[in-house]
Design a protein around this motif. Structure first.
Motif, PDB file in Angstrom:
ATOM      1  N   LYS A  43      86.521 -16.613  37.087  1.00 28.52           N
ATOM      2  CA  LYS A  43      86.042 -15.691  38.514  1.00 28.52           C
ATOM      3  C   LYS A  43      87.253 -15.876  39.511  1.00 28.52           C
ATOM      4  CE  LYS A  43      81.788 -16.865  38.326  1.00 28.52           C
ATOM      5  NZ  LYS A  43      80.259 -16.932  38.962  1.00 28.52           N
ATOM      6  N   HIS A  46      90.545 -14.169  38.505  1.00 26.11           N
ATOM      7  CA  HIS A  46      90.169 -12.717  38.694  1.00 26.11           C
ATOM      8  C   HIS A  46      89.990 -12.248  40.065  1.00 26.11           C
ATOM      9  CE1 HIS A  46      87.655  -8.903  37.616  1.00 26.11           C
ATOM     10  NE2 HIS A  46      89.074  -8.638  37.401  1.00 26.11           N
ATOM     11  N   LEU A  66      95.148 -15.941  33.797  1.00 27.03           N
ATOM     12  CA  LEU A  66      93.812 -15.250  33.633  1.00 27.03           C
ATOM     13  C   LEU A  66      93.538 -15.033  32.213  1.00 27.03           C
ATOM     14  CD1 LEU A  66      91.338 -14.010  34.950  1.00 27.03           C
ATOM     15  CD2 LEU A  66      92.496 -11.848  34.616  1.00 27.03           C
ATOM     16  N   ASN A  70      90.819 -16.993  29.935  1.00 21.74           N
ATOM     17  CA  ASN A  70      90.043 -16.254  29.257  1.00 21.74           C
ATOM     18  C   ASN A  70      89.930 -16.654  27.631  1.00 21.74           C
ATOM     19  OD1 ASN A  70      88.193 -13.415  28.650  1.00 21.74           O
ATOM     20  ND2 ASN A  70      89.959 -13.100  27.256  1.00 21.74           N
ATOM     21  N   LYS A 324      85.638  -8.555  33.055  1.00 23.57           N
ATOM     22  CA  LYS A 324      86.014  -8.257  34.495  1.00 23.57           C
ATOM     23  C   LYS A 324      85.306  -7.359  35.277  1.00 23.57           C
ATOM     24  CE  LYS A 324      91.038  -8.767  33.164  1.00 23.57           C
ATOM     25  NZ  LYS A 324      92.430  -8.127  33.190  1.00 23.57           N
ATOM     26  N   TYR A 332      79.102 -10.232  38.259  1.00 21.87           N
ATOM     27  CA  TYR A 332      79.976  -9.984  36.770  1.00 21.87           C
ATOM     28  C   TYR A 332      78.899  -9.598  35.672  1.00 21.87           C
ATOM     29  CZ  TYR A 332      84.335 -11.870  38.336  1.00 21.87           C
ATOM     30  OH  TYR A 332      85.703 -11.804  38.920  1.00 21.87           O
TER      31      TYR A 332
END
Length: 423
Positions: A43, A46, A66, A70, A324, A332
Motif C-alpha cells: 500500500k 502503491h 511494487l 506484489n 490496486k 483497498y
C-alpha cells in the motif's frame, strides 16, 4: 536483510524495498503477521506510485519495487493458504487415515505385489464399484486407491473442490428441470376459476469422457526399489488428472470431456444449452482493465438467495491489478488473510485461485462470482481402473490408469461472470 526486514523497511521508508527476490527467499512457514507487513509495504509503495503519476512522472524503480512486493505478497498468501491445507489434510500412506477410510494393510501388500509382479489381487479387496477383467491383465483398484486419487484431485482442482460432485453407475446422467412457469391469480368468492399455466419439464444430458495417465517403470526398478510404489503412482495420476480436469471444467467443449463453465456465459458456445438460460455477465466498465465499480456491480448482481456460499474465482496473475483497486473511500478492495485458514477477500468476498481463468484483456471473462456448488456439476463414473501392461514397451511396465469424468452447469442462476469491457 531477510525478506521481512526488507518489507518492514519499505513500509517505513517508502522506496526502501528494491531488492526483494521471491525466488531467493529461504523456505519458511509464513505467518499472518508476515502477510500483513507485506500488504502494508504494498500500500505504501502503491500510494507513492500514484503520487508520481499525479505529478506527471513515473519512476521505473518504484514500478519494479511494487512488482517485487506484489510477488512477495502473492507468495506469502499462497504459503498461508497451503499451510492451512496441510494442517487440515489427512496423511497418506500405509495405515493412514484417508478421509474416513483407513487404508488396509492387506490391500497395500497386494497392490505392491501386483505392481512388481502382476500377481492377481485377492477378490476380497476389490472395490465393489469398479470393474476389470483378467483377460486384459486388469486390476480392479480398491476403494482406498480411488478415494486417495479423488482426495488429491479435490485439493488441486479448485473447480472440483467447490463444485457438486456425484458418482454414477451408468454411462451417462440425465437431469430434469422445472421451468417454474406455474400461473396464479386473485379471484372473488364466487368468480370462475379459469385454468392457469402449467409448468413444463426440460432435460439436460451429462455425459462422461475418459481421462487417463500412463506412467511407466522399468522392471528392474520395480524389482529393486524400496519406494512406496502406490504413493508414486497416485502422485503421477493426480497431477495429470488435475491438470486435465482444470482445463476441461473451465473451457471444455464437451467432446469426450466435460462442458466447461465458461462456455455457458452469455455469448459463449453453450449459452443456449441450459433450459434456464446462460450465465449472465457484468462489464468492468473499462475496455481493457479492471475497476472497483466492476467488482461491486458483479457482486451485487447476484440474487441475495445465492450469496451465502458465493466466492470469487480468479487467477493469480490478475491479482496485481485487483490489489490496486480502491473503493470510493480510498479503501483497498483486496484484503489478505487475517487468520489461518481464512481466505483472502475482494470487497469482503472470499477468493479462490483458479489457474486456468483468463487474464486481464479486452473481452476476457476475468472472474466468476457465485455459488459453485449450486452451479456446476462434476460427474465421476465409478472409480479408477489400473491396467498393468508389461508387454507393450519392454523393459518398462506401464500402469495405464483411467477415470471417466463429466461435467456441466446444472443451474446458471447462482453464478455471474465479470467481462473486461466498457459496457
Amino acid at each position: 536483510m531477510n525478506m521481512m526486514t526488507n518489507l518492514r523497511a519499505s513500509a517505513a521508508m517508502g522506496r526502501g524495498l528494491v531488492a526483494v527476490r521471491a525466488e531467493a527467499q529461504p523456505k519458511k512457514i509464513a505467518s499472518i503477521d508476515d502477510l500483513n507487513v507485506a500488504f502494508e509495504a504494498f500500500k505504501t509503495k502503491h500510494t507513492e506510485q500514484l503520487e508520481e503519476i499525479k505529478a506527471g512522472k513515473t519512476d521505473v524503480l518504484t514500478t519494479e519495487s511494487l512488482e517485487k512486493i506484489n510477488a512477495t505478497l502473492t507468495e506469502l498468501q499462497t504459503a498461508v493458504d497451503e499451510q492451512a491445507k496441510i494442517n487440515a489434510a489427512a496423511k497418506l500412506g500405509d495405515g493412514a487415515i484417508i478421509g474416513d477410510i483407513k487404508a488396509d494393510p492387506e490391500y497395500t501388500a497386494a497392490f505392491k505385489a501386483h505392481m512388481r509382479k502382476g500377481e492377481r489381487a485377492p477378490s476380497d479387496i476389490q472395490a465393489a464399484m469398479s470393474k476389470g477383467t483378467d483377460a486384459d491383465g486388469g486390476y480392479v483398484a480398491p476403494v482406498e486407491w480411488d478415494r486417495t486419487i479423488t482426495d488429491k484431485l479435490k485439493q488441486i482442482s479448485p473447480i472440483r473442490q467447490h463444485a457438486r460432485v456425484i458418482t454414477i453407475s451408468t454411462a451417462g446422467f440425465k437431469k430434469l428441470f422445472n421451468d417454474r412457469a406455474v400461473g396464479s391469480g386473485w379471484v372473488g368468492e364466487t368468480a370462475s376459476r379459469p385454468a392457469t399455466s402449467t409448468p413444463q419439464f426440460g432435460s439436460l444430458d451429462f455425459t462422461t469422457g475418459e481421462i487417463y495417465a500412463n506412467p511407466a517403470i522399468s522392471q528392474q526398478l520395480l524389482d529393486d526399489s524400496a519406494i512406496d510404489l502406490e504413493a508414486w503412482l497416485a502422485d503421477e495420476v493426480q497431477t495429470e488428472f488435475a491438470r486435465q480436469e482444470g482445463i476441461a471444467f473451465l473451457s471444455g467443449d464437451g467432446t469426450n470431456k466435460p462442458h466447461g463453465i465458461l462456455t455457458y456465459v452469455t455469448g459463449a458456445a453453450n449459452a443456449a444449452r441450459h433450459p434456464f438460460g446462460d450465465i449472465k455477465s457484468v462489464a468492468t466498465g473499462q475496455a481493457a482493465a479492471l475497476s472497483a465499480d466492476g467488482f461491486l456491480d458483479l457482486i451485487y448482481s447476484l440474487p441475495a438467495e445465492f450469496s451465502a456460499n458465493a466466492k470469487l474465482f480468479i487467477n493469480r496473475q490478475s491479482m496485481l491489478a485487483v490489489r490496486k483497486l480502491k473503493d470510493g473511500q480510498g479503501n483497498y478492495l483486496w484484503q489478505p488473510s487475517y487468520a489461518t485458514g481464512a481466505p483472502q477477500t475482494i470487497a469482503g468476498e472470499a477468493v479462490v485461485d483458479v489457474p486456468g481463468m483468463p487474464g486481464v484483456g479486452a473481452g476476457a471473462i476475468v472472474a466468476l462470482y457465485g455459488d459453485m456448488d449450486a452451479t456446476y456439476l462434476v460427474i465421476d463414473r465409478v472409480g479408477v481402473r489400473v491396467l498393468r501392461d508389461p508387454f507393450t514397451n519392454k523393459p518398462f511396465v506401464h500402469f495405464y490408469t483411467t477415470k471417466r469424468v463429466g461435467g456441466g452447469v446444472h443451474n446458471p442462476e447462482p453464478m455471474r461472470a465479470l467481462r473486461v469491457a466498457a459496457a
